[in-house]
Design a protein around this motif. Sequence first.
Motif, mmCIF file in Angstrom:
data_model
loop_
_atom_site.group_PDB
_atom_site.id
_atom_site.type_symbol
_atom_site.label_atom_id
_atom_site.label_comp_id
_atom_site.label_asym_id
_atom_site.label_seq_id
_atom_site.Cartn_x
_atom_site.Cartn_y
_atom_site.Cartn_z
ATOM 1 N N ASN A 1 0.864 -1.166 0.000
ATOM 2 C CA ASN A 1 0.000 0.000 0.000
ATOM 3 C C ASN A 1 0.901 1.216 0.000
ATOM 4 O O ASN A 1 1.555 1.518 0.997
ATOM 5 C CB ASN A 1 -0.902 -0.012 1.239
ATOM 6 C CG ASN A 1 -1.905 1.116 1.230
ATOM 7 O OD1 ASN A 1 -1.880 1.990 0.368
ATOM 8 N ND2 ASN A 1 -2.793 1.099 2.204
ATOM 9 N N ALA A 2 0.977 1.927 -1.129
ATOM 10 C CA ALA A 2 1.898 3.050 -1.251
ATOM 11 C C ALA A 2 1.529 4.200 -0.322
ATOM 12 O O ALA A 2 2.390 4.959 0.101
ATOM 13 C CB ALA A 2 1.918 3.543 -2.702
ATOM 14 N N GLY A 3 0.270 4.325 0.035
ATOM 15 C CA GLY A 3 -0.140 5.433 0.894
ATOM 16 C C GLY A 3 -0.015 5.122 2.374
ATOM 17 O O GLY A 3 -0.294 5.976 3.219
ATOM 18 N N ALA A 4 0.403 3.911 2.737
ATOM 19 C CA ALA A 4 0.480 3.530 4.147
ATOM 20 C C ALA A 4 1.717 4.142 4.784
ATOM 21 O O ALA A 4 2.745 4.334 4.155
ATOM 22 C CB ALA A 4 0.521 2.018 4.286
ATOM 23 N N ASP A 5 1.600 4.461 6.056
ATOM 24 C CA ASP A 5 2.711 4.982 6.840
ATOM 25 C C ASP A 5 2.743 4.212 8.152
ATOM 26 O O ASP A 5 1.711 4.079 8.823
ATOM 27 C CB ASP A 5 2.525 6.476 7.097
ATOM 28 C CG ASP A 5 3.731 7.093 7.776
ATOM 29 O OD1 ASP A 5 4.758 6.399 7.924
ATOM 30 O OD2 ASP A 5 3.648 8.276 8.160
ATOM 31 N N ALA A 6 3.895 3.708 8.518
ATOM 32 C CA ALA A 6 4.003 2.915 9.744
ATOM 33 C C ALA A 6 3.672 3.738 10.979
ATOM 34 O O ALA A 6 3.321 3.196 12.026
ATOM 35 C CB ALA A 6 5.404 2.336 9.868
ATOM 36 N N HIS A 7 3.765 5.043 10.870
ATOM 37 C CA HIS A 7 3.500 5.902 12.022
ATOM 38 C C HIS A 7 2.024 6.212 12.188
ATOM 39 O O HIS A 7 1.634 6.906 13.119
ATOM 40 C CB HIS A 7 4.298 7.194 11.898
ATOM 41 C CG HIS A 7 5.756 6.936 11.750
ATOM 42 N ND1 HIS A 7 6.518 6.453 12.765
ATOM 43 C CD2 HIS A 7 6.573 7.047 10.688
ATOM 44 C CE1 HIS A 7 7.760 6.305 12.354
ATOM 45 N NE2 HIS A 7 7.818 6.649 11.089
ATOM 46 N N ASP A 8 1.186 5.723 11.280
ATOM 47 C CA ASP A 8 -0.244 5.952 11.383
ATOM 48 C C ASP A 8 -0.921 4.967 12.324
ATOM 49 O O ASP A 8 -2.118 5.076 12.557
ATOM 50 C CB ASP A 8 -0.907 5.854 9.996
ATOM 51 C CG ASP A 8 -0.509 7.013 9.103
ATOM 52 O OD1 ASP A 8 -0.058 8.040 9.648
ATOM 53 O OD2 ASP A 8 -0.645 6.879 7.879
ATOM 54 N N GLY B 1 7.651 8.741 21.235
ATOM 55 C CA GLY B 1 8.947 8.935 20.591
ATOM 56 C C GLY B 1 8.919 8.561 19.127
ATOM 57 O O GLY B 1 9.540 9.213 18.292
ATOM 58 N N ARG B 2 8.178 7.507 18.786
ATOM 59 C CA ARG B 2 8.086 7.092 17.396
ATOM 60 C C ARG B 2 7.346 8.135 16.571
ATOM 61 O O ARG B 2 7.715 8.438 15.444
ATOM 62 C CB ARG B 2 7.378 5.749 17.302
ATOM 63 C CG ARG B 2 7.440 5.185 15.877
ATOM 64 C CD ARG B 2 6.675 3.926 15.734
ATOM 65 N NE ARG B 2 5.264 4.234 15.883
ATOM 66 C CZ ARG B 2 4.361 3.377 16.307
ATOM 67 N NH1 ARG B 2 4.715 2.171 16.627
ATOM 68 N NH2 ARG B 2 3.099 3.719 16.416
ATOM 69 N N PHE B 3 6.288 8.722 17.154
ATOM 70 C CA PHE B 3 5.538 9.737 16.422
ATOM 71 C C PHE B 3 6.274 11.066 16.382
ATOM 72 O O PHE B 3 6.213 11.789 15.402
ATOM 73 C CB PHE B 3 4.151 9.926 17.043
ATOM 74 C CG PHE B 3 3.242 8.758 16.819
ATOM 75 C CD1 PHE B 3 2.890 8.373 15.537
ATOM 76 C CD2 PHE B 3 2.753 8.037 17.879
ATOM 77 C CE1 PHE B 3 2.057 7.290 15.328
ATOM 78 C CE2 PHE B 3 1.931 6.953 17.677
ATOM 79 C CZ PHE B 3 1.575 6.572 16.393
ATOM 80 N N PRO C 1 11.542 7.813 11.760
ATOM 81 C CA PRO C 1 12.819 7.504 11.114
ATOM 82 C C PRO C 1 12.940 8.239 9.794
ATOM 83 O O PRO C 1 11.942 8.536 9.129
ATOM 84 C CB PRO C 1 12.756 5.995 10.902
ATOM 85 C CG PRO C 1 11.312 5.655 10.930
ATOM 86 C CD PRO C 1 10.668 6.654 11.830
ATOM 87 N N GLY C 2 14.160 8.533 9.427
ATOM 88 C CA GLY C 2 14.404 9.228 8.178
ATOM 89 C C GLY C 2 14.242 8.302 6.996
ATOM 90 O O GLY C 2 13.943 7.119 7.143
ATOM 91 N N PRO C 3 14.448 8.842 5.824
ATOM 92 C CA PRO C 3 14.335 8.001 4.630
ATOM 93 C C PRO C 3 15.450 6.963 4.625
ATOM 94 O O PRO C 3 16.500 7.161 5.236
ATOM 95 C CB PRO C 3 14.493 8.991 3.472
ATOM 96 C CG PRO C 3 15.228 10.144 4.050
ATOM 97 C CD PRO C 3 14.820 10.218 5.491
ATOM 98 N N PRO C 4 15.241 5.857 3.940
ATOM 99 C CA PRO C 4 16.297 4.845 3.903
ATOM 100 C C PRO C 4 17.535 5.401 3.209
ATOM 101 O O PRO C 4 17.424 6.229 2.300
ATOM 102 C CB PRO C 4 15.670 3.702 3.105
ATOM 103 C CG PRO C 4 14.523 4.282 2.389
ATOM 104 C CD PRO C 4 14.071 5.468 3.178
#
Length: 172
Positions: A44-51, A68-70, A74-77
């Motif tokens: 899912n391209a629109g998914a974000d792990a922080h959501d 802390g996670r929100f 993390p930065g881009p790979p």
Amino acid sequence: MTDPTDPEEPGPFPTAIPASPFPPRGQEMAPAQGAGGDLPSDWNAGADAHDLSVGHEMAPRNALVALGRFAFPPGPPPDDEGVAARDRRWTTRAIAFATLLMLVFNAASIQNWSRQQPPGWITSTVQQLGDVWSAQLTQLGADRPRQAVRDAWVSFQRLGFDGRKRPDDTAA
């Protein structure tokens, strides 16, 4: 218990073989098409792990970890150059750590190496520094593991094929 009126008793093994999900040999299986004609995917391209919400099963249980996670996502790979730099840092640290371990627990090798080199100013300086370094580590007891391994190796060399000890004069 079985009913005596049953015409057939079941055997110990199942007789119905389910259909295999794999195609027969030599044939290709047609891919299942999704709604848009594409192959089905869980990407899912629109998914974000922080959501993820804090109550989600994949979310951390600790509220401070979630905050802390929100707050600090993390930065881009890293790109290829960043990966190469990370690998060089890891390799440098591993070599430095191994060198430090060898300096502490195998100080006698410095002395042995310097005695095998042709005489000269550098060789004599390394030999004197190695003697002082080895003496200091002997006082700390850092040479005990090396000496224990050496003693075990010498006792192993003295054993014959039949398990009896050989005389000391034939040991190398």
